[in-house]
Scaffold this active site. Structure first.
Site, PDB file in Angstrom:
ATOM      1  N   ASN A   9       0.868  -1.174   0.000  1.00 32.69           N
ATOM      2  CA  ASN A   9       0.000   0.000   0.000  1.00 32.69           C
ATOM      3  C   ASN A   9       0.902   1.220   0.000  1.00 32.69           C
ATOM      4  OD1 ASN A   9      -1.815   2.031   0.410  1.00 32.69           O
ATOM      5  ND2 ASN A   9      -2.300   1.476   2.536  1.00 32.69           N
ATOM      6  N   LYS A  11       0.046   4.287  -0.372  1.00 31.41           N
ATOM      7  CA  LYS A  11      -0.576   5.509   0.164  1.00 31.41           C
ATOM      8  C   LYS A  11      -0.357   6.655  -0.845  1.00 31.41           C
ATOM      9  CE  LYS A  11       0.091   3.441   4.634  1.00 31.41           C
ATOM     10  NZ  LYS A  11       0.194   3.586   6.078  1.00 31.41           N
ATOM     11  N   HIS A  95      -9.263   1.525   5.117  1.00 32.09           N
ATOM     12  CA  HIS A  95      -7.968   1.710   5.785  1.00 32.09           C
ATOM     13  C   HIS A  95      -8.137   2.688   6.955  1.00 32.09           C
ATOM     14  CE1 HIS A  95      -3.828   2.890   6.498  1.00 32.09           C
ATOM     15  NE2 HIS A  95      -3.483   1.761   5.920  1.00 32.09           N
ATOM     16  N   GLU A  97      -6.448   5.104   7.884  1.00 27.99           N
ATOM     17  CA  GLU A  97      -6.265   6.518   7.505  1.00 27.99           C
ATOM     18  C   GLU A  97      -7.537   7.072   6.876  1.00 27.99           C
ATOM     19  OE1 GLU A  97      -2.672   5.834   5.298  1.00 27.99           O
ATOM     20  OE2 GLU A  97      -1.696   5.306   7.187  1.00 27.99           O
ATOM     21  N   GLU A 167      -4.969  -4.377  10.902  1.00 27.54           N
ATOM     22  CA  GLU A 167      -3.948  -3.335  11.021  1.00 27.54           C
ATOM     23  C   GLU A 167      -4.186  -2.554  12.303  1.00 27.54           C
ATOM     24  OE1 GLU A 167      -2.102  -2.386   6.926  1.00 27.54           O
ATOM     25  OE2 GLU A 167      -3.697  -0.949   7.298  1.00 27.54           O
ATOM     26  N   GLY A 173       2.974   2.794  10.590  1.00 22.04           N
ATOM     27  CA  GLY A 173       3.917   3.894  10.377  1.00 22.04           C
ATOM     28  C   GLY A 173       4.702   4.294  11.615  1.00 22.04           C
ATOM     29  N   SER A 213       3.917  -1.638  10.245  1.00 24.45           N
ATOM     30  CA  SER A 213       5.378  -1.700  10.415  1.00 24.45           C
ATOM     31  C   SER A 213       5.974  -3.056  10.044  1.00 24.45           C
ATOM     32  CB  SER A 213       5.781  -1.300  11.848  1.00 24.45           C
ATOM     33  OG  SER A 213       5.392   0.041  12.097  1.00 24.45           O
TER      34      SER A 213
HETATM   35  P1  13P Z   1       3.421   0.789   7.491  1.00 25.20           P
HETATM   36  O1  13P Z   1       3.892  -0.520   6.925  1.00 25.20           O
HETATM   37  O2  13P Z   1       4.124   1.984   6.926  1.00 25.20           O
HETATM   38  O3  13P Z   1       3.356   0.756   8.986  1.00 25.20           O
HETATM   39  O4  13P Z   1       1.891   0.959   6.975  1.00 25.20           O
HETATM   40  C1  13P Z   1       0.998  -0.074   7.179  1.00 25.20           C
HETATM   41  C2  13P Z   1      -0.237   0.230   6.435  1.00 25.20           C
HETATM   42  O5  13P Z   1      -0.981   1.117   6.772  1.00 25.20           O
HETATM   43  C3  13P Z   1      -0.531  -0.583   5.247  1.00 25.20           C
HETATM   44  O6  13P Z   1      -1.828  -0.359   4.797  1.00 25.20           O
END
Ligand code: 13P
Length: 255
Positions: A9, A11, A95, A97, A167, A173, A213
């Protein structure tokens, strides 16, 4: 046996040119990997270019979101038929976010899942608790609510086909991944609910992947857990060598 599922992903990262460069190199690296379903989710602007660059390879393409109406006066939104036409076969839905920054709810997640299936897109549906919720011991209650409301009306057959991404928000992140034991506990709980609410066939076939992560050096430990069927990778998926290492390790440990 469930086929491991590993998705990138990106983003809001990568231009069209950067996407094409990545996919062109990446497809060569993974060309002999047959036992992992591999997916890359670029931004909408690069979706078509990614699909063209991945054509006739074992790399699938996902949108990062989709709107539930097919077309209409919905400025800024992208529909499932548009995504399908651009060449993607998957859609990330709900997601964290999207939930925290853009006000998405379990009800809107539910509508998006239906829209994805109507267009034969495989939904990758994200669920997970915040740090506050975990510290208040609400993790299972939050997951239950997200499953019950988000998947309301989803058939057992659809549940078997879709992918759930667990997640935990506190792991996204932050560099602080869930431990294999924490992931195992949450995934086990999710699968038990699928068994209870959607039956054995759905629970046995649905891939439940972990996100938060994930890096090359923690992939094997996380994906060796029996109910962890793959990974949804953010930061570490933007480097082609790192993402290839994750796919390679997920393959070895998860099958
Ligand atoms: P990270 O791997 O950067 O922590 O992000 C995870 C994520 O949100 C994947 O959708």
């Amino acid at each position: 046996m469930r086929t491991p599922f590993i998705a990138a992903n990106w983003k809001m990262h990568k231009t069209v040119a950067e996407t094409v460069t990545f996919v062109t190199e990446f497809r060569g690296l993974v060309k002999d990997i047959k036992d992992v379903e591999i997916v890359v989710a670029p931004p909408f602007t690069a979706l078509h270019a990614a699909a063209e660059a991945a054509r006739n390879s074992n790399v699938g393409i996902a949108a990062q979101n989709l709107y539930w109406e097919r077309q209409g006066a919905f400025t800024g939104e992208i529909s499932a038929p548009m995504i399908r036409e651009a060449g993607a076969a998957y859609g990330i839905i709900g997601h964290s976010e999207r939930r925290t920054l853009f006000g998405e709810t379990d009800a809107s997640v539910n509508r998006r899942i239906a829209a994805a299936f109507a267009e034969r897109l495989t939904p990758i549906v994200c669920i997970g608790e915040t740090l506050d919720q975990r510290e208040r011991n609400e993790t299972f209650a939050v997951l239950d609510r997200q499953i019950k409301q988000g998947f309301d009306g989803v058939t057992a057959d659809e549940m078997a086909k879709l992918v759930i991404a667990y997640e935990p928000v506190w792991a996204i992140g932050t560099g602080r991944n869930a431990t294999p034991a924490q992931a195992s506990e949450a995934h086990g709980h999710i699968r038990a609910r699928l068994l209870q609410w959607f039956g054995g066939e759905a629970a046995g076939r649905c891939r439940i992947i972990y996100g938060g992560s994930v890096k090359p050096d923690n992939t094997a430990a996380l994906l060796s857990q029996p109910d962890v069927d793959g990974a949804l990778v953010g930061g570490a998926s933007m480097d082609v060598r790192d993402f290839f290492a994750i796919v390679s390790r997920g393959r070895r440990e998860a099958v």
